[in-house]
Design an enzyme around this catalytic site. Sequence first.
Site, PDB file in Angstrom:
ATOM      1  CD  GLU A 284      -3.307  -0.180   2.082  1.00 37.20           C
ATOM      2  OE1 GLU A 284      -2.957   0.448   3.094  1.00 37.20           O
ATOM      3  OE2 GLU A 284      -4.433  -0.684   1.979  1.00 37.20           O
ATOM      4  CG  HIS A 305       9.326 -29.366   1.144  1.00 31.83           C
ATOM      5  ND1 HIS A 305      10.270 -30.267   0.759  1.00 31.83           N
ATOM      6  CD2 HIS A 305       9.708 -28.908   2.371  1.00 31.83           C
ATOM      7  CE1 HIS A 305      11.181 -30.388   1.726  1.00 31.83           C
ATOM      8  NE2 HIS A 305      10.852 -29.557   2.706  1.00 31.83           N
ATOM      9  CE  LYS A 417     -11.165   1.585   1.979  1.00 30.42           C
ATOM     10  NZ  LYS A 417     -10.670   2.539   2.980  1.00 30.42           N
TER      11      LYS A 417
END
Length: 449
Positions: A284, A305, A417
Amino acid sequence: MVIRIDYTNVMAETIGERDGILREELLSFRHFVIETHARIQKEKERKFYFAKLPYQDTQEIKEFAKEISERFDYFVLIGIGGSSLGAQMLFESLKSINHNIYDRPKFFIMDNVDPDKFSSILEIIDIEKTCFNVVSKSGSTVETIANFAIVLDILKKRLGERWNEHLVFTTDPEKGFLKRFGEENNIKILHVPPKVGGRFSVLSPVGIFPAAVLGIDIDQLLEGAKKMDLVCSIEEHVEHNPAYLIAITHYIANMRRGKTISVMMPYSEKLSSFVDWYRQLWAESLGKDGLGQTPVKALGTVDQHSQIQLYRDGLRDKIITFIQVERRAEDFKIPDEIPEDIHYLSGHTLHEILNKELLGTKAALIKSKVPNITISMDKISPYNIGMLIYLYEMATGFSGYLYKINPFDQPAVEEGKNFTYALMGREGYSQKLEEFEELYKEKYKIEIQ
Ligand SMILES: O=P(O)(O)OC[C@H]1O[C@](O)(CO)[C@@H](O)[C@@H]1O
């Protein structure tokens, strides 16, 4: 208490000039560092206000936290992003694995608006014995407010007039819905300093109040941060200032060597959520104007792995930061009496294997010329975590100057938003809804029944 930063493996001397950094190149930032250092010292009253947090007086917070932890058996934080990741990191690194069934209060985080998560928390807690800490700098984040609204209804129905005694708000002291609602309803309010943004707020009441409720030594945490502030304030030389070193090595790796991905890989389960906190901070803050470096989470040894094949042999676009813990409170030895075929392990401990695997992985990465840095700490303690937090906050703030962007805002987050508000029917967002309908099409699809 000690933190070491080994950057041998990002240097050209170790991995060659195509992927590594020349010492002269690092030192060529000298003038830039001196200039920026002076600017940062001045900015500590403004944009770099997070640097003031280690010096706050904690007495009141500690007293209030003690009262809460004595009164309640469950402590639920309602918040998201910078309003929850810090507390989660403090809890998981300094508490969770030692957290046993007798520890109280039990800690839960309502961050997502996922009904499954919501119900799983409600199933465990007893409302009569629960304190809800609603954390939101803006006081308006949809997820937080939605979770809070449902909790509020439950509290009122279950507790009648005493509902407000089960709430603590942490929010901006000057504005927002939570501030207003809290004041109107006699709810205890803790303050997020207005100059501190969410992702830089872990050392404010946003992080230290929940930490204190959970019994974490917040004074030691702040002492560690102070120590790092001191080092970063004194040292103007890139090779002696850990925050500038991290920022500049990552910047060169990104902008000059094409390392667009920054992997952080602790060899410690407890530090796994430190990476979640770091991811928000790095992403951000620096992901702006077409620039930035994608932070990626990995965990040693588990991701050896799963990811190392790609890190060694895939695109040469990564710089890796390992975090190593030198000592553990507890370790387990592999017994002598084990089958002959696996006898090479006997006498060794789990901690030893973990660290040898890290060494093996680093050697393999050096061989493939993948730049990597190792941050080691002698043990996981509030002091060391405080140092690490401040280190990355300062590295991020300094990086803003390198990339010539403002690391303290997040304008691109707002768009999504606003579309959400429009879709939820919020007043004043009708034009956004039109824009959404124009933009968003589900034209090409496959459906399988
Ligand atoms: O504390 P608030 O205002 O609820 O914000 C939560 C998070 O949302 C963001 O604004 C991004 O959506 C973050 O920067 C912030 O940490």
